[in-house]
Design an enzyme around this catalytic site. Structure first.
Site, mmCIF file in Angstrom:
data_model
loop_
_atom_site.group_PDB
_atom_site.id
_atom_site.type_symbol
_atom_site.label_atom_id
_atom_site.label_comp_id
_atom_site.label_asym_id
_atom_site.label_seq_id
_atom_site.Cartn_x
_atom_site.Cartn_y
_atom_site.Cartn_z
ATOM 1 N N TYR A 49 0.815 -1.216 0.000
ATOM 2 C CA TYR A 49 0.000 0.000 0.000
ATOM 3 C C TYR A 49 0.850 1.268 0.000
ATOM 4 C CZ TYR A 49 -2.946 3.840 1.362
ATOM 5 O OH TYR A 49 -3.561 5.050 1.375
ATOM 6 N N HIS B 263 -2.927 16.460 -2.784
ATOM 7 C CA HIS B 263 -3.434 16.535 -1.415
ATOM 8 C C HIS B 263 -3.273 17.927 -0.790
ATOM 9 C CE1 HIS B 263 -3.794 12.311 -1.904
ATOM 10 N NE2 HIS B 263 -3.991 12.039 -0.627
ATOM 11 N N ASN C 80 1.420 11.381 5.611
ATOM 12 C CA ASN C 80 0.822 10.659 6.729
ATOM 13 C C ASN C 80 1.530 11.072 8.010
ATOM 14 O OD1 ASN C 80 -0.074 7.361 5.376
ATOM 15 N ND2 ASN C 80 -1.072 9.338 5.211
ATOM 16 N N PHE D 88 -1.555 6.831 12.054
ATOM 17 C CA PHE D 88 -1.819 8.226 11.696
ATOM 18 C C PHE D 88 -3.157 8.724 12.230
ATOM 19 C CE2 PHE D 88 -2.666 5.705 7.648
ATOM 20 C CZ PHE D 88 -3.968 5.401 7.977
ATOM 21 N N GLU E 205 -11.960 5.378 4.339
ATOM 22 C CA GLU E 205 -11.648 6.104 5.578
ATOM 23 C C GLU E 205 -12.983 6.474 6.224
ATOM 24 O OE1 GLU E 205 -8.951 9.147 4.256
ATOM 25 O OE2 GLU E 205 -7.671 7.654 3.298
#
Length: 503
Positions: free
Chosen positions: A56, A86, A198, A329, A413
Site C-alpha cells: 500500500y 493533497h 501521513n 496516523f 476512511e
C-alpha cells in the site's frame, strides 16, 4: 554544541522544545538518526527490486484507490502527484511558529527509521528549519484521520519546488526560495510522499504549543486569582493544606500550595474579616483550577507520547523483514485530548469572569464598578460585559470536535477524528482565556487601590507594580479598550518559566 539540538531517539519533552524555540537553537540529525534513515531506505530499495506483490502506498494508489497497482517506472511520479493533489488547505494561514514546530516534529518522526525517506529529504527539512524557510500551511483541510494530509502536503510542497514559504517576513514562492538558497528540488522516491503526508504533526505541533500556553495560563489563573482574592478581602482558610490533604487530587493540592505561597506576607489576607465565607469563585479556586491542572497533566502526557512516535503508514521494520500497513496516523487520541483541554481551560475563563463580576458589584466596601463618583463615571461596568461575552463564545468553542466523524475516500476512511479542528479551535479558546484574565487583572488591580493603606504580599506587589506601569489606576472614565489591550499585551509578554511548567 550547546546551540544545536541533535535529533535522536532520546525522549523529546516540553522543556526541550521550549528551550529549542526560546533560544532559537539550530537542529541537526545525529549520527544515530542518519544511520536509521539510511538503513531503512536501503532496505526499501532492495525490497522493491524483486517485489511483485502490492504494498500500500508504495506501488499502489492511495485511499480507496489502494487496489490500483502502479508500475515501477511511475513510482516516483506517484509520490509527487500525491503531494500536489493533497495540498487542498484553505482558511487562515497557520501561525508561523506552529508550522516551524511541525517541521521539527516531522523530522523527529522520520528519524526513527520506520518511514523509508531518503536522508537528503530529511536533511532538506532540517535546512528549512535552520534557515527559517517556513512553508505556508492552512488551518482547514485535515480530518485528523490519515494523519493531517492537507496541512502536511502544504508542508511538503516546497521540497519539490512548489507552494509558498515564509522567508524574512515575506511570503514567496518555493521556486524563488530554492534559487535564493541554491537548492535543487527533492526528487521524491517511492513511499516518500506518503511518509511526508501521513502523520499527526499538524495536530501535534498545535498540541505542544497549546499545552505550553495552557501551563502559563494555569499559573496566571492562580496568580491573578490571588490578586482578586486580596481585592475582595477574601479569607485564607480555604487554602489550608489540611482541607486538601483529605481530598488529595494533585492539582487541587498544588493550587492551594501555590496560592498560599503568593499570599505569604500579606497584611490584607491576615486581617480580621467580617464575613465567614467567600463565594465559590474565590473559595473553590483549588478545586476548580486544580481540576484543570489534572486535565493538563493528562494532555501533556498524551502529546509527549505522540511527538516521540512514528505516525506515518505503512511502516518498515528492518529486523522483522516486514512492511506493515496500519493506522498510527489516526488522531483520535489527540482529538480527545484537545477537546478535554478546551473544556478544562474554558472553565478557568468561566470562574475568572465570576470573580470579575463580584469585584464590580459594590460589595465589601468597594465602590460600584470600582470607580470614584459612580454614576458620573461608569468605571469598570462594561469590561465585565466583554468578559461575559468571551466566556459565552468559549462555551461554544468547547463543544467537542471529536464526537463528529464524516466518511471520506469512498468509505475506505470511514471514521475520522476531527483532531485538527479540535486543535485550531482550542487555540482560539486559549487566546480568549488570556483576554478574560486580562480583564480580571484590570479589575483586581483597580480594586486593590481602594484597600490602601493595607498592603498585599511582596510577590503580588511586585507583579502589580509591573502591571500598573502599563495600566495605571482609572480615576475617571477613559477609553477602556486601550487598557484591556495593554493588559492583554502585558500577560502575553510574560515569559513562561520553569515554575510555570512544573507538573
Amino acid at each position: 554544541m550547546k546551540d544545536t539540538h541533535y535529533i535522536c531517539t532520546d525522549i523529546l519533552n516540553l522543556e526541550q522544545i521550549l528551550d529549542i524555540v526560546r533560544n532559537k537553537k539550530k537542529i541537526a540529525l545525529s549520527e544515530e538518526a542518519k544511520v536509521n534513515i539510511r538503513k531503512c531506505r536501503e532496505f526499501l530499495d532492495e525490497k522493491l527490486k524483486n517485489q511483485k506483490d502490492p504494498i500500500y502506498g508504495i506501488n499502489t494508489g492511495f485511499g480507496s484507490l489502494y487496489h490500483v497497482k502502479i508500475s515501477g517506472e511511475h513510482l516516483n511520479k506517484l509520490q509527487e502527484n500525491l503531494v500536489m493533489s493533497h495540498a487542498c488547505g484553505t482558511g487562515e494561514k497557520a501561525p508561523v511558529d506552529i508550522v516551524k514546530l511541525m517541521l521539527l516534529l516531522k523530522i523527529q518522526s522520520l528519524s526513527y527509521g520506520y518511514s523509508g525517506v531518503q536522508l537528503s529529504t530529511a536533511q532538506r527539512l532540517v535546512d528549512f528549519y535552520n534557515n527559517d524557510v517556513i512553508p505556508v500551511v492552512y488551518t482547514q483541510g485535515s480530518l485528523g484521520a490519515s494523519g493531517d494530509l492537507a496541512p502536511l502536503a502544504h508542508l511538503a510542497l516546497p521540497l519539490i519546488g512548489k507552494g509558498e514559504v515564509y522567508y524574512r517576513g515575506d511570503v514567496i514562492s518555493a521556486t524563488e526560495i530554492l534559487k535564493i538558497m541554491g537548492w535543487e528540488p527533492v526528487q521524491l522516491q517511492s513511499k516518500e510522499g506518503l511518509a511526508l503526508l501521513n502523520g499527526t504533526q499538524f495536530m501535534g505541533a498545535y498540541g505542544v504549543s497549546l499545552v505550553i500556553k495552557s501551563y502559563k495560563l494555569s499559573y496566571l489563573a492562580d496568580l491573578i486569582g490571588s490578586v482578586s482574592l486580596e481585592a475582595y478581602d477574601g479569607r485564607i482558610e480555604p487554602f489550608d493544606a489540611s482541607i486538601h490533604l483529605i481530598r488529595p487530587h494533585r492539582g487541587q493540592v498544588k493550587t492551594a500550595e501555590r496560592i498560599s505561597g503568593f499570599l505569604e506576607g500579606s497584611e490584607l489576607i491576615g486581617r480580621k474579616k467580617k464575613h465567614v465565607q467567600d463565594p465559590y469563585s474565590f473559595r473553590c479556586m483549588p478545586q476548580v483550577h486544580g481540576a484543570t491542572k489534572d486535565t493538563l497533566h493528562f494532555v501533556r502526557k498524551t502529546f509527549k507520547t505522540e511527538i516521540n512516535s512514528v505516525t506515518d503508514n505503512p511502516n518498515i521494520f528492518l529486523e522483522e523483514d516486514k512492511i506493515l500497513s496500519g493506522g498510527n496516523f489516526h488522531g483520535q487520541t489527540l482529538a480527545l485530548a484537545l477537546d478535554y483541554l478546551s473544556i478544562a481551560m474554558a472553565e478557568l475563563g468561566n470562574i475568572s469572569e465570576r470573580r470579575t463580576y463580584q469585584l464590580v458589584s459594590g460589595l465589601r466596601g468597594l465602590p460600584a464598578f470600582l470607580v470614584n463618583d459612580p454614576g458620573l463615571n461608569s468605571g469598570l461596568m462594561i469590561p465585565q460585559y466583554t468578559a461575559a461575552s468571551i466566556v459565552s463564545q468559549n462555551k461554544q468553542l468547547a463543544v467537542p470536535a471529536s464526537t463528529d466523524s464524516i466518511v471520506s475516500s469512498n468509505g475506505q476512511e470511514d471514521h475520522v477524528s476531527m483532531g485538527a479542528n479540535a486543535a485550531t479551535k482550542c487555540l482560539r479558546l486559549l487566546d480568549n482565556v488570556e483576554r478574560i484574565f486580562a480583564i480580571e487583572l484590570l479589575n483586581a488591580s483597580q480594586a486593590l487601590v481602594f484597600r490602601e493603606p493595607a498592603k498585599t504580599s511582596p510577590v503580588l506587589e511586585r507583579f502589580l507594580n509591573a502591571f500598573r506601569e502599563k495600566v495605571p489606576f482609572i480615576s475617571q472614565d477613559r477609553i477602556l479598550h486601550n487598557d484591556i489591550m495593554a493588559a492583554i499585551s502585558f500577560l502575553d509578554n510574560l515569559e513562561i518559566g520553569e515554575e510555570m511548567l512544573a507538573d
